[in-house]
Design a protein around this motif. Structure first.
Motif, mmCIF file in Angstrom:
data_model
loop_
_atom_site.group_PDB
_atom_site.id
_atom_site.type_symbol
_atom_site.label_atom_id
_atom_site.label_comp_id
_atom_site.label_asym_id
_atom_site.label_seq_id
_atom_site.Cartn_x
_atom_site.Cartn_y
_atom_site.Cartn_z
ATOM 1 N N THR A 349 -0.412 -144.332 2.036
ATOM 2 C CA THR A 349 -0.049 -143.571 3.258
ATOM 3 C C THR A 349 -0.722 -142.206 3.221
ATOM 4 O O THR A 349 -0.071 -141.169 3.170
ATOM 5 N N PRO A 350 -2.051 -142.190 3.185
ATOM 6 C CA PRO A 350 -2.736 -140.903 3.144
ATOM 7 C C PRO A 350 -2.527 -140.119 4.438
ATOM 8 O O PRO A 350 -2.243 -140.690 5.482
ATOM 9 N N GLY A 351 -2.652 -138.833 4.348
ATOM 10 C CA GLY A 351 -2.499 -137.990 5.542
ATOM 11 C C GLY A 351 -2.925 -136.575 5.243
ATOM 12 O O GLY A 351 -3.343 -136.244 4.124
ATOM 13 N N THR A 352 -2.813 -135.739 6.241
ATOM 14 C CA THR A 352 -3.204 -134.325 6.095
ATOM 15 C C THR A 352 -1.989 -133.415 6.181
ATOM 16 O O THR A 352 -2.095 -132.265 6.606
ATOM 17 N N TYR A 353 -0.844 -133.917 5.790
ATOM 18 C CA TYR A 353 0.401 -133.137 5.891
ATOM 19 C C TYR A 353 0.333 -131.927 4.956
ATOM 20 O O TYR A 353 -0.110 -132.036 3.809
ATOM 21 N N ARG A 354 0.804 -130.785 5.450
ATOM 22 C CA ARG A 354 0.850 -129.571 4.639
ATOM 23 C C ARG A 354 2.291 -129.199 4.351
ATOM 24 O O ARG A 354 3.144 -129.176 5.245
ATOM 25 N N LEU A 355 2.567 -128.897 3.100
ATOM 26 C CA LEU A 355 3.903 -128.447 2.725
ATOM 27 C C LEU A 355 4.189 -127.087 3.350
ATOM 28 O O LEU A 355 3.282 -126.276 3.569
ATOM 29 N N HIS A 356 5.479 -126.850 3.591
ATOM 30 C CA HIS A 356 5.876 -125.547 4.151
ATOM 31 C C HIS A 356 5.438 -124.417 3.229
ATOM 32 O O HIS A 356 5.028 -123.338 3.693
ATOM 33 N N ALA A 357 5.495 -124.628 1.912
ATOM 34 C CA ALA A 357 5.151 -123.582 0.950
ATOM 35 C C ALA A 357 3.696 -123.179 1.039
ATOM 36 O O ALA A 357 3.330 -122.056 0.648
ATOM 37 N N THR A 358 2.829 -124.052 1.542
ATOM 38 C CA THR A 358 1.408 -123.722 1.666
ATOM 39 C C THR A 358 1.064 -123.130 3.020
ATOM 40 O O THR A 358 -0.076 -122.718 3.235
ATOM 41 N N GLU A 359 2.020 -123.079 3.916
ATOM 42 C CA GLU A 359 1.783 -122.540 5.256
ATOM 43 C C GLU A 359 2.178 -121.077 5.383
ATOM 44 O O GLU A 359 1.788 -120.415 6.344
ATOM 45 N N VAL A 360 2.978 -120.590 4.440
ATOM 46 C CA VAL A 360 3.452 -119.212 4.509
ATOM 47 C C VAL A 360 2.809 -118.417 3.382
ATOM 48 O O VAL A 360 2.490 -118.948 2.318
ATOM 49 N N SER A 361 2.614 -117.138 3.608
ATOM 50 C CA SER A 361 2.021 -116.278 2.587
ATOM 51 C C SER A 361 3.100 -115.780 1.635
ATOM 52 O O SER A 361 4.283 -115.763 1.964
ATOM 53 N N GLY A 362 2.668 -115.384 0.455
ATOM 54 C CA GLY A 362 3.618 -114.893 -0.535
ATOM 55 C C GLY A 362 4.306 -116.026 -1.266
ATOM 56 O O GLY A 362 3.959 -117.200 -1.143
ATOM 57 N N THR A 363 5.321 -115.649 -2.030
ATOM 58 C CA THR A 363 6.041 -116.615 -2.862
ATOM 59 C C THR A 363 7.286 -117.174 -2.181
ATOM 60 O O THR A 363 7.960 -118.029 -2.755
#
Length: 401
Positions: A349-363
């Motif tokens: 089930t490949p896809g281009t989904y991005r985790l929320h943690a990679t969409e926001v800056s900082g920790t």
């Protein structure tokens, strides 16, 4: 007494080392940091020069009895000037106004230092006095004027400092007000515990009385304590933002531990040297970079069917869309880490989904994902087993700091 004075000077001077250490380039270009460090260093040098052991050594090396006196008094005058310069930079204003006031202060105290040296050269002070010079020579021509002159110069600086602290303390708040109060307490302690004691002992000698203990026993420790309080007041507003940032960095570093121990086997980021003194911000930055590197490596193993099932179950359980997303991503990541560790084939089930943690800056996003690992995903049959998230709830001790 010399040991106590040296200890106070060491603590006093170390404050400037902390202030000037990071970032060095920015510190060299910041007049406020430079003036703060200069004032603290000069205050430490005054304490070192005033110690009887230092006075004896200086007199012996120069071959001039009491040569340490004008050296100490000149250093004290330079410290008084540096305090005024620091207050000028701290107060701020137009560049031309600040420059003009700094030049006036330096010129005034420069004349004072020259006058102290000239008066010492004109005086007859052949008997070495290491602890009671002010009172012993209180009635000696030129020495009397020199002693009174250095006391008046230092008193003027401390009185100005008190006035500025009281006036400015009404206009500011927070840690800056706390720093001003510490400076005010230190300045008042200097005025009462050191200078008033010196004045009283000297005037008593003029009147034919002996109150030398005020100058030799009371004044030195009061001066050391006052210097330490002023140092703390100067440094606190400068160090507090950095200290808070490092404290928060340490907290985030620890919150990221569950996430790091889950994905660290997939990270290929180079490991820094394991040094115990490494600052929390540097540790946090390395852990953040390493986790992002591991997330990138685990992306091919993401099973979006797991994520969708857990997300739907969380929504039906009454969680908000954001919480449901975090819990589902945590379950998918746990499943991906298990697959990668077992060397299984990536899901189909490949896809281009991005985790929320990679969409926001900082920790912040990574911390939320780490905390979601502890939450039960409310899994149904076929969802990621909760034991996978529970397996990282109590991580082992880190191997690399």
């Amino acid at each position: 007494m010399s040991l106590v004075v040296y200890l106070a000077a060491f603590v006093f001077g170390m404050t400037s080392v902390v202030l000037f250490r990071r970032p060095r380039t920015a510190a060299r270009r910041n007049p406020l940091t430079l003036s703060t460090c200069a004032a603290i260093v000069l205050g430490a040098l005054v304490l070192v020069c005033a110690a009887p052991a230092t006075l004896g050594t200086v007199n012996a090396l120069t071959g001039v009895p009491n040569f340490g006196a004008p050296l100490t008094y000149g250093m004290l005058s330079a410290y008084s000037c540096s305090v005024l310069v620091l207050l000028i930079h701290w107060r701020g204003g137009s560049r031309e106004r600040v420059r003009r006031m700094v030049l006036r202060s330096v010129a005034a105290y420069g004349v004072l230092v020259v006058a102290i040296v000239v008066l010492f050269l004109l005086a007859e002070a052949d008997t070495e006095r290491l602890t009671d010079l002010d009172t012993y020579y209180a009635n000696t021509p030129f020495m009397r004027e020199m002693i009174l002159l250095y006391l008046l110069g230092h008193s003027a600086a401390m009185l100005v400092m008190c006035a500025v602290c009281v006036k400015w303390g009404r206009e500011v708040g927070g840690v800056l007000r706390t720093g001003l109060r510490l400076i005010l307490v230190g300045a008042l302690l200097d005025l009462v515990g050191f200078q008033l004691a010196k004045y009283t002992a000297v005037v008593a000698r003029w009147a034919g009385h002996d109150l030398d203990f005020l100058s030799t026993t009371l004044a030195p420790p009061m001066a050391s304590l006052a210097a330490l309080l002023c140092s703390a007041g100067f440094a606190l507003p400068r160090l507090q933002p950095s200290a808070v940032a490092h404290w928060r960095g340490l907290a985030d570093y620890r919150r990221l531990a569950p996430l790091w121990y889950l994905v660290r086997s997939a990270s290929t980021a180079p490991k820094p040297p394991a040094t115990w003194w490494q600052l929390p911000q540097a540790r946090l930055q390395w852990r953040e970079v390493s986790i992002h590197d591991a997330l990138l490596a685990l992306a091919p193993y993401f099973d979006h069917r797991v994520r969708e099932r857990v997300r739907d179950d969380a929504l039906r359980a009454g969680r908000s869309p954001h919480e449901a997303r975090l819990v589902s991503e945590a379950a998918m990541l746990t499943d991906a880490a298990r697959r990668a560790a077992a060397r299984e084939e990536p899901p189909e089930t490949p896809g281009t989904y991005r985790l929320h943690a990679t969409e926001v800056s900082g920790t912040g996003g990574l911390v939320e994902l780490a905390q979601a690992l502890h939450r039960p995903p409310a899994a149904r049959d076929g969802a990621a087993p909760s034991s996978l998230t529970g397996s990282v709830s109590e991580p082992e001790e880190p191997h690399v700091a």
